[in-house]
Design an enzyme around this catalytic site. Structure first.
Site, PDB file in Angstrom:
ATOM      1  N   HIS A  35     -79.663  73.376  51.423  1.00  0.00           N
ATOM      2  CA  HIS A  35     -80.545  74.029  51.989  1.00  0.00           C
ATOM      3  C   HIS A  35     -80.435  75.397  52.279  1.00  0.00           C
ATOM      4  O   HIS A  35     -81.266  75.915  52.885  1.00  0.00           O
ATOM      5  CB  HIS A  35     -80.720  73.310  53.305  1.00  0.00           C
ATOM      6  CG  HIS A  35     -81.188  71.802  53.474  1.00  0.00           C
ATOM      7  ND1 HIS A  35     -82.459  71.512  52.963  1.00  0.00           N
ATOM      8  CD2 HIS A  35     -80.378  70.598  53.803  1.00  0.00           C
ATOM      9  CE1 HIS A  35     -82.365  70.253  52.959  1.00  0.00           C
ATOM     10  NE2 HIS A  35     -81.232  69.645  53.780  1.00  0.00           N
ATOM     11  N   HIS A 136     -77.659  68.551  59.253  1.00  0.00           N
ATOM     12  CA  HIS A 136     -78.849  67.766  58.708  1.00  0.00           C
ATOM     13  C   HIS A 136     -80.182  68.866  58.853  1.00  0.00           C
ATOM     14  O   HIS A 136     -80.299  69.316  60.057  1.00  0.00           O
ATOM     15  CB  HIS A 136     -79.180  66.415  59.181  1.00  0.00           C
ATOM     16  CG  HIS A 136     -80.328  65.771  59.051  1.00  0.00           C
ATOM     17  ND1 HIS A 136     -80.761  65.294  58.109  1.00  0.00           N
ATOM     18  CD2 HIS A 136     -81.508  65.769  59.735  1.00  0.00           C
ATOM     19  CE1 HIS A 136     -81.906  64.769  58.056  1.00  0.00           C
ATOM     20  NE2 HIS A 136     -82.381  64.858  59.059  1.00  0.00           N
TER      21      HIS A 136
END
Length: 149
Positions: A35, A136
């Protein structure tokens, strides 16, 4: 000068990784790999997702959506420390981030035949933090301008 900047970023990254609790370290590294990309643009989804081996968990199926945060690891990590607020079991950033959202064009495809379309957007991020480290990416939240509330 450029070499000094690269060395500085490398030292910052290494010190951040070495200071993590052992049980959180692998999940934090995976979060970064999936990410974080400061230089990401909408035309690099296929290249970056392929290079990083991003797929559905425990599968060779293409991931339907992957979001890249165009910020450094320290800035994103600060959301878990003092730049975020609790939102259910997650933490929401207080400031919006530039994101590149890569969406799968060819539904049901499997590696290595994933084909993505990228979209640049600015939104708040919602992440799972463990021991003050992001582990996450849960999603993003539309950043409304002050005039539209």
């Amino acid at each position: 000068m450029e070499m000094m900047l690269k060395l500085g970023f490398l030292l910052l990254f290494v010190s951040t990784v070495l200071c993590q609790p052992a049980d959180v370290a692998p999940r934090y590294r995976k979060f970064i790999e999936q990410h974080i990309n400061t230089g990401m643009n909408i035309n690099r989804c296929n290249v970056e997702i392929s290079k990083r081996g991003i797929a559905k968990t425990n599968s060779n199926d293409c991931k339907e959506t992957n979001t890249f945060i165009r910020a450094n690891t320290g800035t994103v990590r600060s959301v878990c420390e003092n730049a975020g607020v609790q939102d259910g079991g997650f933490t929401r950033s207080l400031q919006p981030f530039d994101l590149v959202v890569c969406k799968l064009r060819n539904q049901g495809a499997r590696l290595p035949r994933c084909d993505y379309r990228g979209q640049l957007t600015t939104r708040y991020i919602k992440i799972k933090c463990e021991q003050r480290f992001p582990v996450h990416f849960e999603g993003d939240i539309i950043a409304l301008s002050s005039g539209s509330r």
